[in-house]
Each structure stands twice: as C-alpha cells, then as structure tokens.
Design an enzyme around this catalytic site. Structure first.
Site, PDB file in Angstrom:
ATOM      1  N   LYS A  52       0.831  -1.204   0.000  1.00 22.70           N
ATOM      2  CA  LYS A  52       0.000   0.000   0.000  1.00 22.70           C
ATOM      3  C   LYS A  52       0.865   1.253   0.000  1.00 22.70           C
ATOM      4  O   LYS A  52       0.566   2.230  -0.698  1.00 22.70           O
ATOM      5  CB  LYS A  52      -0.922  -0.011   1.223  1.00 22.70           C
ATOM      6  N   GLN A  96      -4.807  -1.746  10.078  1.00 23.59           N
ATOM      7  CA  GLN A  96      -4.554  -3.032   9.431  1.00 23.59           C
ATOM      8  C   GLN A  96      -4.998  -4.184  10.334  1.00 23.59           C
ATOM      9  O   GLN A  96      -4.632  -4.255  11.505  1.00 23.59           O
ATOM     10  CB  GLN A  96      -3.056  -3.167   9.110  1.00 23.59           C
ATOM     11  N   ASP A 119     -11.408   2.722   4.135  1.00 25.49           N
ATOM     12  CA  ASP A 119     -11.691   1.287   4.057  1.00 25.49           C
ATOM     13  C   ASP A 119     -13.187   1.008   4.036  1.00 25.49           C
ATOM     14  O   ASP A 119     -13.614  -0.102   3.707  1.00 25.49           O
ATOM     15  CB  ASP A 119     -11.059   0.557   5.253  1.00 25.49           C
TER      16      ASP A 119
END
Length: 302
Positions: A52, A96, A119
C-alpha cells in the site's frame, strides 16, 4: 474457454487515473495522505502494508506507516487514531487487520473518523453504502468488483448474481451495490453452510465467491456462460514452488473456466483492484477536504 479478466491491467489503468487526480490536487495545494496503523509483526500484514505504501508513493501521494508494538494498549491505539483524525495532512486512515488478540477490532474501526475511513468499515459508511448514499466510502474489494463489471462491460441489469460469502468487508456491501438503481441486479447471498449450495450457484448469471476455501466451486456448480469473480486468496503448501506455497482461489479455475464466459484468475484478478480502489477512495477524501477548506474562509466572511 472463458475470457480471462485481467485485474492487474485494469488496476494499472485506475492507478494512472488516480495519479493524474493527485497531480491536480497537488497543483491546487493539497497532497493526498494515507496513514496505515499496524500493530505487531504479522508477516502477511507487513507485506500488505508495504504494498500500500509503495502504491501511494507511485501515485504521488503522501504515505505514513505507524507500526506499533504487539503489546500496545487499547488506550494507546485509540490515542494514535485520534491523532490521525486530527491531522490535516492525513485524508485516509487504515487500521490493518488482524489486530493482536487483546485488541477488539470493532472498537478501533469505529474510532476512525468516517470522512477518513477509506476502508469503508465505520458503521456510518456501512449504512451509507446500504442506502446508496454516495457521500460514504465503500470497501475497496466490492467497489473493485463493480469497477471490473463496468470496465469489462458485463451487464448486471436484471441479471441474477449469486454471492457466496457473508462478510461485511466484501459480500454484504457488494450485494447492496448490485441491487441499487443502475446495476439493477437480483442478488442471492449464500455461504459455505447453505444447504445444497450448488443449486444456488448453478442459477447465477454472475457468480462471486469470497469464502477463503480453495476449490470450493467446481465446474458442476456453475452455469454454462456465467461470469465468475473469485475473491478467495489462500496460501496452499506446495514443495515444488520456489516459495514453498502457491496462492489458490475459491474456484477450481481450469475446470470452471472451460464453461464460463468470463472469469478472474487468482492471483491477478480481483486482488490488484483492492489497492487501486483504496487509492481512489483516499483521493476522494482529499478532494472533499480540499473543497471544504476552500469554502471555510468564505463562510467566515459572511
């Protein structure tokens, strides 16, 4: 033989579009910034986070990785998220997963400010996705599947889409997107415990599988001419592979591809789209913040 949907190529095109949008924002004085919070030393998570970060930098975005010790307390993690929520240089925040066992992920995903939740996991964004509110953020994987459908010109209008899986990350938001005005699909949501799963999957014009069980879907479970999207990603031990393992999807690819009209491979199908859509969400968040900042002085003058 099915048309192989090249998610890597489509994702590359989207990342080029994102880079152009980033360049425009930079010229206007805003550099899109994405922060990823990683707790502990999970090897797979570290690989994903590095990917990412590289993708952000390649697009001209600002990337910040905060790796915290595995013993980080709940209060410490909440404080880290609060700091990022307040940071004007950060437009998107990812926590995460998975987190260490002593940390309840729900608590921290809900702490991320909804306007920085790129997200799409905050309950406010989940609700917005459900009712079709474009002001929210949709999780990257289902949005990536929708983008593949659009760019591959696979018609969903009136079609029967069967989704195998029931996660909040992929399946449920994807069902909402597909049933909305525009796509106009009829959706059946199943999972691995559905009685006679094959009876449902054989009715699908478009089949999406997101379970994480290699080879779950076999050729006899798929209708002739269906389009198949395989979201599953599982490491399977393979001593003949240089890495000692291979990546497998939820679909028996070779057998199923022989009778379908289009299919995504694993790897190289849906997977590359996830980071591409994440970058696009971050640029959207940055654009909204930029426009909000431009309006603020004018409001103060009035």
């Amino acid at each position: 033989m099915a048309r192989i949907i090249d998610g890597t190529a489509v994702a590359r095109s989207i990342r080029e579009e994102v880079a152009a949008q980033v360049a425009q924002l930079r010229a206007e004085g805003t550099v899109p910034g994405l922060a990823v919070v990683l707790v502990g030393n999970d090897g797979a998570s570290e690989v994903y986070v590095r990917g990412k970060a590289r993708a952000c930098e390649a697009a001209g975005m600002h990337s910040r990785v905060l790796q915290l010790p595995a013993e980080t307390s709940a209060d410490e993690l909440l404080g880290t998220i609060d700091g990022l929520n307040a940071d004007p240089d950060i437009h998107g925040i990812l926590v995460q997963l998975p987190l260490p066992p002593h940390l309840n992920s729900k608590t921290f995903l809900e702490r991320v400010a909804p306007h920085k939740d790129v997200d799409g996991f905050h309950p406010m964004n989940v609700g917005r996705a459900f009712v079709g509110d474009p002001n929210g953020f949709v999780p990257a994987t289902p949005e990536g599947i929708m983008e593949l459908l659009r760019r591959e010109r696979i018609d969903t209008h009136g079609r029967h889409v069967v989704i195998v899986g029931r996660s909040l990350i992929v399946s449920k938001p994807l069902a909402s997107l597909l049933m909305a005005p525009g796509p106009n699909a009829t959706v059946t949501l199943c999972h691995r415990h559905t009685v006679d799963l094959a009876q449902h999957t054989r009715m699908a014009d478009i089949l999406v599988v997101a379970v994480g069980k290699p080879g779950l879907i076999t050729a006899d479970m798929v209708k002739e001419g269906a389009a198949v999207f395989d979201v599953g990603v599982t490491r399977v031990e393979d001593p003949t592979s240089p890495r000692g393992y291979v990546i497998k999807g939820d679909v028996d690819f070779d057998a199923v591809a022989a009778k379908t009209s289009a299919i995504t491979p694993v790897p190289g199908g849906v997977g590359p789209m996830t980071i591409a859509m994440l970058l696009r969400n971050t640029v959207t968040a940055a654009r909204r913040a930029h426009e909000s900042a431009r309006r603020r002085p004018a409001a103060a003058v009035r």
